[in-house]
Scaffold this motif. Structure first.
Motif, mmCIF file in Angstrom:
data_model
loop_
_atom_site.group_PDB
_atom_site.id
_atom_site.type_symbol
_atom_site.label_atom_id
_atom_site.label_comp_id
_atom_site.label_asym_id
_atom_site.label_seq_id
_atom_site.Cartn_x
_atom_site.Cartn_y
_atom_site.Cartn_z
ATOM 1 N N TYR A 1 -19.368 -25.259 36.223
ATOM 2 C CA TYR A 1 -18.423 -25.532 35.359
ATOM 3 C C TYR A 1 -17.026 -26.569 36.213
ATOM 4 C CZ TYR A 1 -14.780 -22.525 32.793
ATOM 5 O OH TYR A 1 -13.710 -21.879 31.502
ATOM 6 N N ALA A 2 -16.255 -26.871 34.680
ATOM 7 C CA ALA A 2 -15.472 -27.921 35.088
ATOM 8 C C ALA A 2 -14.218 -27.166 34.972
ATOM 9 C CB ALA A 2 -15.515 -29.590 34.905
ATOM 10 N N GLY A 3 -12.909 -27.863 35.368
ATOM 11 C CA GLY A 3 -11.892 -27.095 33.871
ATOM 12 C C GLY A 3 -10.913 -27.384 36.242
ATOM 13 N N GLU A 4 -9.622 -27.513 34.908
ATOM 14 C CA GLU A 4 -8.574 -27.563 36.115
ATOM 15 C C GLU A 4 -8.243 -25.898 37.125
ATOM 16 O OE1 GLU A 4 -3.476 -27.342 35.252
ATOM 17 O OE2 GLU A 4 -4.762 -26.799 33.877
ATOM 18 N N LYS A 5 -7.770 -26.132 38.152
ATOM 19 C CA LYS A 5 -8.137 -25.880 39.270
ATOM 20 C C LYS A 5 -6.570 -25.001 39.388
ATOM 21 C CE LYS A 5 -8.745 -24.830 44.375
ATOM 22 N NZ LYS A 5 -9.438 -26.065 45.529
ATOM 23 N N ILE A 6 -6.124 -23.706 39.050
ATOM 24 C CA ILE A 6 -5.275 -22.918 38.810
ATOM 25 C C ILE A 6 -4.948 -21.929 39.819
ATOM 26 C CG2 ILE A 6 -4.954 -24.088 36.522
ATOM 27 C CD1 ILE A 6 -5.580 -20.633 35.644
ATOM 28 N N SER A 7 -3.974 -21.210 40.101
ATOM 29 C CA SER A 7 -3.704 -19.825 41.191
ATOM 30 C C SER A 7 -4.716 -18.950 39.841
ATOM 31 C CB SER A 7 -2.822 -19.981 41.499
ATOM 32 O OG SER A 7 -1.848 -19.322 40.370
ATOM 33 N N ASN A 8 -4.795 -18.046 40.503
ATOM 34 C CA ASN A 8 -4.988 -16.764 39.566
ATOM 35 C C ASN A 8 -4.304 -16.084 38.673
ATOM 36 O OD1 ASN A 8 -8.257 -16.684 40.304
ATOM 37 N ND2 ASN A 8 -7.760 -15.566 42.021
ATOM 38 N N ALA A 9 -2.630 -16.037 39.847
ATOM 39 C CA ALA A 9 -1.537 -15.565 38.542
ATOM 40 C C ALA A 9 -1.589 -16.621 37.832
ATOM 41 C CB ALA A 9 -0.147 -16.026 40.409
ATOM 42 N N GLU A 10 -1.170 -17.590 37.921
ATOM 43 C CA GLU A 10 -1.006 -18.608 36.838
ATOM 44 C C GLU A 10 -2.276 -18.043 36.090
ATOM 45 O OE1 GLU A 10 0.878 -20.329 35.702
ATOM 46 O OE2 GLU A 10 -0.228 -22.002 34.171
ATOM 47 N N ALA A 11 -4.168 -18.062 36.164
ATOM 48 C CA ALA A 11 -4.511 -17.910 35.235
ATOM 49 C C ALA A 11 -4.406 -16.646 34.025
ATOM 50 C CB ALA A 11 -5.920 -17.379 36.397
ATOM 51 N N GLU A 12 -3.533 -15.309 34.753
ATOM 52 C CA GLU A 12 -3.500 -14.144 34.800
ATOM 53 C C GLU A 12 -1.904 -14.257 33.209
ATOM 54 O OE1 GLU A 12 -2.705 -10.641 37.160
ATOM 55 O OE2 GLU A 12 -4.903 -11.306 38.182
ATOM 56 N N ARG A 13 -1.442 -15.234 33.942
ATOM 57 C CA ARG A 13 -0.142 -16.231 33.687
ATOM 58 C C ARG A 13 -0.984 -16.662 31.852
ATOM 59 N NH1 ARG A 13 2.930 -16.865 36.994
ATOM 60 N NH2 ARG A 13 2.080 -18.782 37.559
ATOM 61 N N ILE B 1 -10.657 -19.186 31.250
ATOM 62 C CA ILE B 1 -10.543 -19.580 32.378
ATOM 63 C C ILE B 1 -11.877 -18.533 33.499
ATOM 64 C CG2 ILE B 1 -9.145 -18.901 34.495
ATOM 65 C CD1 ILE B 1 -7.454 -18.634 32.111
ATOM 66 N N CYS B 2 -12.461 -18.729 34.289
ATOM 67 C CA CYS B 2 -13.356 -18.400 35.118
ATOM 68 C C CYS B 2 -13.416 -18.615 36.692
ATOM 69 C CB CYS B 2 -14.583 -19.481 34.866
ATOM 70 S SG CYS B 2 -16.117 -18.998 35.826
ATOM 71 N N GLY B 3 -13.004 -17.446 36.688
ATOM 72 C CA GLY B 3 -12.527 -17.275 38.799
ATOM 73 C C GLY B 3 -13.959 -17.803 39.585
ATOM 74 N N VAL B 4 -12.907 -18.596 40.755
ATOM 75 C CA VAL B 4 -13.807 -18.850 41.499
ATOM 76 C C VAL B 4 -13.824 -17.935 42.654
ATOM 77 C CG1 VAL B 4 -13.812 -21.048 43.418
ATOM 78 C CG2 VAL B 4 -13.394 -21.319 41.006
ATOM 79 N N TYR C 1 -8.692 -18.348 43.214
ATOM 80 C CA TYR C 1 -8.590 -19.951 42.205
ATOM 81 C C TYR C 1 -9.251 -19.460 41.200
ATOM 82 C CZ TYR C 1 -5.769 -23.174 45.664
ATOM 83 O OH TYR C 1 -5.318 -23.298 46.762
ATOM 84 N N SER C 2 -9.086 -19.974 40.013
ATOM 85 C CA SER C 2 -9.681 -20.317 39.165
ATOM 86 C C SER C 2 -9.544 -21.217 38.689
ATOM 87 C CB SER C 2 -8.785 -19.067 37.684
ATOM 88 O OG SER C 2 -9.192 -17.712 38.363
ATOM 89 N N THR D 1 -13.742 -10.207 33.472
ATOM 90 C CA THR D 1 -13.030 -11.098 32.889
ATOM 91 C C THR D 1 -11.634 -10.697 33.063
ATOM 92 O OG1 THR D 1 -12.778 -9.907 30.598
ATOM 93 C CG2 THR D 1 -15.318 -11.348 30.769
ATOM 94 N N LEU D 2 -10.821 -11.127 32.325
ATOM 95 C CA LEU D 2 -8.891 -11.038 32.077
ATOM 96 C C LEU D 2 -8.994 -10.743 30.791
ATOM 97 C CD1 LEU D 2 -8.103 -14.205 33.831
ATOM 98 C CD2 LEU D 2 -7.689 -12.341 33.940
#
Ligand SMILES: [Zn+2]
Length: 139
Positions: A36-48, A58-61, A65-66, A117-118
């Motif tokens: 899986y590839a994508g921009e690394k973001i915090s889980n807080a940002e993922a929820e936003r 979005i996929c959680g790591v 991070y996600s 999932t979110l």
């Protein structure tokens, strides 16, 4: 939008939902399909980012991070959920890897059980599997 597709994958419209990720080659059982590839973001940002988005890429790591495949995704971000999937995810040292659960033939849509999932827990599943649990989130 231009996508650098991982080897052996194609994006086409899916009978499950919107666009899906399809195999163009044979993936033997237990073989790695892609990472899986994508921009690394915090889980807080993922929820936003999840708020108000109908399609989530979005996929959680881990607990911090996600990865957001909407930016920098390689096609794996189009992998749809199925309650009877043909692949599974394994997270190793911060890498999200898809493996074939069984032999996958060229032309088959690649699916995975999202499990959590979110999306809200009320989000309905439309995978069409015989044993469909009716909802995307497993709980
Ligand atoms: Zn289902």
């Amino acid at each position: 939008m231009r996508i650098n597709l991982a080897h052996g994958l194609a994006i086409k419209s899916s009978p499950i939902n919107g666009k899906g990720c399809f195999a163009t080659v044979h993936f033997p059982r237990r073989k790695k399909i892609a990472e899986y590839a994508g921009e690394k973001i915090s889980n807080a940002e993922a929820e936003r980012r999840a708020v108000g988005r109908r399609k989530l890429r979005i996929c959680g790591v881990d607990e911090y991070y996600s990865l957001d495949g909407a930016r920098g995704g390689n096609g794996t971000h189009y992998i749809n959920h199925s309650c009877q999937p043909n692949s599974f995810v394994s997270i190793l040292y911060g890498h999200i890897l898809f493996y074939a659960l069984r032999d996958i033939n060229p032309g088959e849509e690649i699916t995975v059980d999202y499990e959590l999932t979110l999306h809200p827990d009320t989000k309905r599943c439309s995978c069409g599997a015989m044993n469909c649990r009716g909802k995307i989130n497993k709980q």
